[in-house]
Design an enzyme around this catalytic site. Sequence first.
Site, mmCIF file in Angstrom:
data_model
loop_
_atom_site.group_PDB
_atom_site.id
_atom_site.type_symbol
_atom_site.label_atom_id
_atom_site.label_comp_id
_atom_site.label_asym_id
_atom_site.label_seq_id
_atom_site.Cartn_x
_atom_site.Cartn_y
_atom_site.Cartn_z
ATOM 1 N N LEU A 1 0.970 -1.126 -0.059
ATOM 2 C CA LEU A 1 0.038 -0.019 0.057
ATOM 3 C C LEU A 1 0.831 1.339 0.047
ATOM 4 O O LEU A 1 1.673 1.407 0.846
ATOM 5 C CB LEU A 1 -0.723 0.053 1.437
ATOM 6 C CG LEU A 1 -2.086 1.148 1.119
ATOM 7 C CD1 LEU A 1 -3.254 0.795 1.995
ATOM 8 C CD2 LEU A 1 -1.680 2.461 1.673
ATOM 9 N N HIS B 1 6.357 2.972 11.897
ATOM 10 C CA HIS B 1 6.842 4.136 11.108
ATOM 11 C C HIS B 1 5.849 5.167 11.381
ATOM 12 O O HIS B 1 4.528 4.945 11.498
ATOM 13 C CB HIS B 1 7.172 3.869 9.775
ATOM 14 C CG HIS B 1 7.965 4.939 9.179
ATOM 15 N ND1 HIS B 1 7.283 6.037 8.638
ATOM 16 C CD2 HIS B 1 9.314 5.082 8.700
ATOM 17 C CE1 HIS B 1 8.261 6.965 8.277
ATOM 18 N NE2 HIS B 1 9.427 6.493 8.186
#
Length: 373
Positions: A125, A229
């Site tokens: 993605l 992240h």
Amino acid sequence: MIIRPIAPGDLDALLQIAIESGPGFTSLMPDRDALSRKIDHSVDSFARAVTKSGDEHYLFVLEDSATGEIMGTTGIEAAAGVSRPLVHFRRNAVIHHPGDRHKRRTEESLTRCQYYTGCTEVCSLYLRPGFRRANAGKLLSRVRFLFMALHPERFADTVIAEMRGVSDPAGQSPFWDWLKHHVADLDFMSATQLACCGKSGFIERFIPSTPLYTRQMTEAASAVIGQVHEDTRPARHMLEREGFRHRGFVDLLDGGPTLECPRSEIASVRNTCLAEARLHAEKERPESEGGTACKSAIVANTGCSEFRATVTDQAWQIPETGSVMMSARLARHLDLGDGSSACCLPLNHGSRHAQVRQQPGHKPATEEIRYAY
């Protein structure tokens, strides 16, 4: 915005995405030949007649309807860990039992394992920075679950998502910065490329099978185990709302978490419903038709290699007839004709009263995202 299967003509755009996404986005590496093979594999996967998940990999692109530009990608690996090993660290609590029971202590270890072999994995993605707009990320993420609801025979009973771990702006991972001194003195990008390209024996040679104890790690390394992240946090929150949970398995290189959920329990799988497309010429809904407006929903055809989907607020569900009404213009974008089979997934899971009535004998197919995993 239209979601469709990737095609060979999308190679340049896919390469640009692989470059833009940077280190740590391991499912798309900036290698033109490898990406070309990935596209060919995807095209073949969509075209196959499938009764059970195998080595199929489905890669979709999000296309700007006005310009034809590729805005992003999203993908599904039907059975991860089959063609090449899928290896993680498992987090374990280790209890030490000295002679004096009052001195027993517990510490955490990481042990290399292959746990998710054969599970379906959502991956790849990425939404390009210049195209980050309302609902684009949600469409990229949740359209995969709609596709699983339409074609359950193509996927495994358990679905996983390997989330991108913590790294700094230069692409360096605190977890790997500690680990490399104990296994292989390679920079993070080199280690990632070797692992992702399936170089023979890389994991077996460099990643120990004996436990690693977190007490031996630097504070920076241990702090990021199971963390994602910064750009991945919205994607993790979205998956958790879908029903995904972290069960203690983390990435070998950056310590990012893997989330899992039974396919039949994913909210977007359960909330995807079949309907019959009804078309009207006007841009607005004819008042006489009644029905419930989809404030925001993914609407798609039910094909495989010819799959098309978009997010829209210009579709109306008619529960009494089990149909979804849309403009002829929208239907053309989705390759739908009047009376064609379509499906609808409201983006608001709470709007169960607005769902299309199920067809006879049909069971329910069972923060904006930037880029993630």
